[in-house]
Design an enzyme around this catalytic site. Structure first.
Site, PDB file in Angstrom:
ATOM      1  N   ASN A 182      83.180  45.289  62.193  1.00 28.82           N
ATOM      2  CA  ASN A 182      81.866  45.712  62.634  1.00 28.82           C
ATOM      3  C   ASN A 182      81.448  47.017  61.970  1.00 28.82           C
ATOM      4  OD1 ASN A 182      79.562  46.377  63.995  1.00 28.82           O
ATOM      5  ND2 ASN A 182      80.381  46.049  66.043  1.00 28.82           N
ATOM      6  N   ASP A 183      82.041  48.121  62.425  1.00 28.47           N
ATOM      7  CA  ASP A 183      81.612  49.433  61.946  1.00 28.47           C
ATOM      8  C   ASP A 183      81.786  49.620  60.445  1.00 28.47           C
ATOM      9  OD1 ASP A 183      80.981  50.135  64.570  1.00 28.47           O
ATOM     10  OD2 ASP A 183      83.043  50.744  64.965  1.00 28.47           O
ATOM     11  N   VAL A 184      82.791  48.938  59.868  1.00 31.59           N
ATOM     12  CA  VAL A 184      83.050  49.140  58.439  1.00 31.59           C
ATOM     13  C   VAL A 184      81.984  48.493  57.564  1.00 31.59           C
ATOM     14  CG1 VAL A 184      85.533  49.418  58.707  1.00 31.59           C
ATOM     15  CG2 VAL A 184      84.594  47.145  58.278  1.00 31.59           C
ATOM     16  N   CYS A 185      81.075  47.713  58.179  1.00 26.06           N
ATOM     17  CA  CYS A 185      79.975  47.166  57.380  1.00 26.06           C
ATOM     18  C   CYS A 185      78.664  47.382  58.124  1.00 26.06           C
ATOM     19  CB  CYS A 185      80.214  45.698  57.041  1.00 26.06           C
ATOM     20  SG  CYS A 185      80.677  44.673  58.420  1.00 26.06           S
TER      21      CYS A 185
ATOM     22  N   ALA B 217      83.298  52.172  67.539  1.00 19.06           N
ATOM     23  CA  ALA B 217      82.498  53.386  67.402  1.00 19.06           C
ATOM     24  C   ALA B 217      81.321  53.364  68.368  1.00 19.06           C
ATOM     25  CB  ALA B 217      82.017  53.533  65.966  1.00 19.06           C
TER      26      ALA B 217
END
Lengths: 121, 487
Positions: B413-416, B454
Site C-alpha cells: 500500500n504505502d510503498v506505492c 502509515a
C-alpha cells in the site's frame, strides 16, 4: 562535584595498582579501544554494499554472531565467580546459545532457498 | 615463538582465528553466491570461540573439577545449559515458517541482549564479595558493566516488543504510562543515576544488588518504552537498530571481560546494524529520530478498517484480471506485507510461470521497506523459487513502469502511494515510492480499502487506470490462475 571526585579518586586508585599493567604494556582499555575502532571500521566497509536481497540473511547472520556473549557467559561459571554469578551465567548461556544456534540455523535455511534456486539453473 | 606455546596464548590465537572467520563470514554473506558459505564460516568461528573458551577455563583451573563441589557441578551445568539452549534454538529455527521470520529474528536478537545483561550482572556479586564498588577493576570497568546492563536490557525488551508487534499480538503505542517520550526521558535519567550509584558509590552487597537490580529493571522498562511508539511499518528500522544494540551490548561485555574477540564480534554486528538502519531510513526518506519518536502510523489510526470515502473505485475479479493478464506482454508484480500474511508467494510464482510460458515478460518490483524487515520480500519470493534476477529494486524499475502493460500490486500500500510524490503535506511526502500508476493498468489486490500501516489514504485506488481486486492475495491469485488456465 562529589561524583566527579569519587570517580577520579577511584581511577587514581586503579592507576596506582601496579600489578594490573605489569611490564609497561598498554592497559586493556586502550587495547580494547583500538580493537573497537578498527573493527567498527572493518564492519562498515564489509557491509556497505550488500544487495537488498541479502539484507535479511545478513541481519539474522550477524544477529547470531552477537550471541558471542556465550564466551562471556562461560567465564561466569568459572571459579572466579561466586554462586549467584554462576546462576546468572547459566541463564546467559541458555539465552546466548538459543541466539547462536537459532540464528545460524535460520540464516542457513533462508540462504538454502537462494542456493537451491541457483542449483536448478 | 616458544613463548606463544601456552594455553592462554593458544586460546588467544584461536580467538584471533574466530574473529577472522566472523569478518570473512560477513564479507561472504554479503554476496549472493557465497552467502551460504559465509554463514557457515561465521558458525565455525563461533564453534571455535566456544571450544577455545572451554579449553581456557579448564586449563586455567577455572573449571577444575577438583576445586570444590560447586565448580564441578557448575561446569556440568554449563555444558547442560549449552545443550539446552542449542536444542531450543535449533528446534525453533527449524520449526519457524518463513513468513514468521521477522518476529523470530527479533526474538533471537532479544535473547542476545539478555545474555549480555546477565553477564554484566554477574560482576555484581564479585564486587559484593570484595565489599567494593563495581569500579574494583577500574572506572572503565564500572562504566562497561552499567552500559552492558542498560543496552542488554533495552535490547531484550525492545526486541520482545518488536516480536509482539510483528507477530500481530500487540498494536498499541502505549502500555499505561510506557511509551510516552516524557516517561522515557525520566527512565533514562533514572538509569544514569542508578548506574552512577551502582557503579561508583554502592559498596555493600545490599546496595550493589539494589542499585544494579533497579538499573536492570528501569532499562527493561526503557526498552519497552522506546520500542512501543515505533509504528508497524517502521519495524524494518527498529529491527535493524535493535540488532545493532545487541552487538553493542556484546561489545561492552568485551570491555568487562577484557576480551578482544567479544569487542570484534560485537562491534561488527553493531556496525552492520547501524548501516542497515541507515539504508532503511533512506528508503523512507525519514531521519532516524523521526522513526524512533515514531507514532506516525498509530496516531493516524493505522490499520483502521473503514473505507475512508473512496468514491470512484473500480472493482475487479479473477476473471477480469486473467483476461487483462492474458493480453499483456509485460507484467510487474509489486509484493507487500499482505503477500506475506496471505502466504501467497507460491501462487505468484505459479501465475508468473503461466504468463512466462505465453511469452510475457515478468518482473517483481521490490521496495526496500516492503514487508516488516529489511529484505523481507526477497526472502519470501526466494522461498517460492522466484529467480532473483527478476527482482528489481526501486531505482532500477521506476522508469520502466510507463512501458509496462499491467502492474499487479499484491498486498502493498504505502510503498506505492502517489501522495509521497504529489502531496507535500502528506506524512510520507518525499519517501521514494514505486510509481506503479505510470503503467497502462494497475490491479491492486488487497483485502479491503483500509489504509496501510502509515494510516494514509491512497489515491492510487481510484485512479482511472487502476482496478481494485478486494480479496486475500492467495485467494485472488488462485482465482486468476484458474481463470487463466480456462482461457
Amino acid at each position: 562535584m562529589t561524583l566527579c571526585l569519587a570517580i577520579a579518586a577511584q581511577t587514581a586508585e586503579i592507576a596506582q595498582a601496579p600489578a594490573a599493567h605489569a611490564g609497561g604494556s598498554m592497559p586493556f582499555l586502550l587495547v580494547g579501544l583500538w580493537v573497537l575502532l578498527l573493527s567498527v571500521f572493518v564492519g562498515f566497509e564489509v557491509i556497505q554494499k550488500v544487495p537488498p536481497t541479502l539484507h535479511t540473511p545478513l541481519m539474522s547472520g550477524s544477529n547470531a554472531i552477537s550471541g558471542i556473549t556465550i564466551v562471556g557467559s562461560l567465564y561466569c561459571v568459572g571459579n572466579d565467580y561466586p554462586l549467584s554469578a554462576g546462576i546468572l551465567g547459566i541463564l546467559a548461556i541458555v539465552c546466548a546459545m538459543i541466539n547462536v544456534v537459532g540464528g545460524f540455523v535460520v540464516t542457513d535455511r533462508m540462504l538454502g532457498m537462494f542456493s537451491a534456486k541457483g542449483g536448478k539453473k | 615463538m616458544l613463548a606463544l606455546i601456552d594455553a592462554t596464548n593458544i586460546v588467544e590465537l584461536a580467538y584471533m582465528a574466530a574473529s577472522l572467520l566472523f569478518i570473512l563470514g560477513i564479507l561472504k554473506l554479503g554476496k549472493v553466491k557465497t552467502s551460504k558459505q559465509g554463514n557457515q564460516w561465521a558458525a565455525y568461528g563461533m564453534a571455535l570461540a566456544i571450544g577455545a573458551t572451554m579449553l581456557l577455563l579448564v586449563t586455567r583451573g577455572d573449571w577444575d573439577p577438583r576445586d570444590g563441589e560447586w565448580t564441578y557441578q557448575s561446569h556440568a551445568l554449563a555444558v547442560g545449559a549449552m545443550a539446552l539452549g542449542s536444542a531450543i534454538g535449533w528446534w525453533m529455527a527449524v520449526k519457524v515458517p518463513m513468513t514468521s521470520m521477522p518476529e523470530f529474528v527479533a526474538f533471537f536478537n532479544g535473547l542476545g541482549g539478555a545474555a549480555s545483561m546477565f553477564v554484566a550482572l554477574a560482576e555484581v556479586p564479585r564486587a559484593a564479595e570484595r565489599s567494593h564498588t563495581l569500579a574494583f577493576e577500574g572506572a572503565d570497568f564500572a562504566i562497561a558493566v552499567s552500559l552492558a546492563v542498560l543496552i542488554g536490557a533495552v535490547t531484550l525488551t525492545g526486541s520482545l516488543v518488536a516480536y509482539a508487534k510483528l507477530a500481530g499480538k500487540l498494536n498499541k503505542s502505549r502500555i499505561g504510562p510506557l511509551g510516552s517520550q516524557g516517561v522515557n526521558a525520566m527512565l533514562g535519567l533514572a538509569c544514569i543515576g542508578l548506574a552512577v550509584w551502582g557503579g561508583f558509590f554502592a559498596e555493600t552487597a545490599t546496595h550493589l544488588w539494589i542499585s544494579n537490580g533497579l538499573l536492570a529493571f528501569c532499562s527493561l522498562l526503557l526498552g519497552v518504552g522506546l520500542t512501543l511508539p515505533i509504528g508497524g511499518a517502521d519495524m524494518p528500522v527498529a529491527i535493524a537498530l535493535l540488532n545493532s544494540y545487541s552487538g553493542i551490548a556484546g561489545m561492552t561485555t568485551g570491555f568487562i571481560l577484557k576480551n578482544n574477540l567479544l569487542i570484534v564480534a560485537g562491534s561488527l554486528v553493531g556496525a552492520s546494524g547501524i548501516i542497515l538502519t541507515q539504508i532503511m531510513c533512506k528508503a523512507m526518506n525519514r531521519s532516524l529520530s523521526n522513526v524512533l519518536l515514531g507514532g506516525m502510523g498509530e496516531q493516524a489510526g493505522g490499520g483502521g478498517s473503514k473505507d475512508e470515502g473512496y468514491t470512484k473505485v473500480k472493482s475487479t475479479s479473477g476473471e477480469e484480471l486473467a483476461a487483462v493478464l492474458d493480453a499483456a506482454t509485460s507484467v510487474i508484480f509489486v509484493p507487500g506485507y499482505g503477500l506475506a500474511v496471505a502466504q501467497a508467494q507460491h501462487k505468484v510464482r505459479e501465475l508468473a510461470g503461466l504468463l512466462e510460458k505465453k511469452g510475457c515478460q515478468v518482473r517483481y518490483a521490490i521496495h526496500p521497506v516492503a514487508g516488516r524487515m529489511p529484505g523481507h520480500m526477497n526472502i519470501l519470493l526466494a522461498e517460492a523459487d522466484v529467480p532473483y534476477e527478476q527482482l528489481y529494486e526501486l531505482d532500477r524499475i521506476n522508469d520502466d513502469f510507463k512501458n509496462t502493460d499491467v502492474v499487479v500490486v499484491l498486498g502493498a500500500n504505502d510503498v506505492c502511494n502517489p501522495a509521497a510524490t504529489n502531496d507535500p503535506k502528506s506524512p510520507i511526502a518525499g519517501m521514494p515510492v514505486l510509481t506503479v500508476w505510470d503503467a497502462r493498468t494497475v490491479v491492486v489486490v488487497k483485502r479491503s480499502l483500509a489504509s496501510g500501516y502509515a494510516g494514509i489514504r491512497n489515491e492510487l485506488f481510484q485512479m482511472d487506470n487502476s482496478l481494485m481486486f478486494l480479496a486475500d492475495a492467495k485467494k485472488a491469485l488462485e482465482d486468476t490462475i484458474t481463470e487463466l488456465k480456462a482461457l
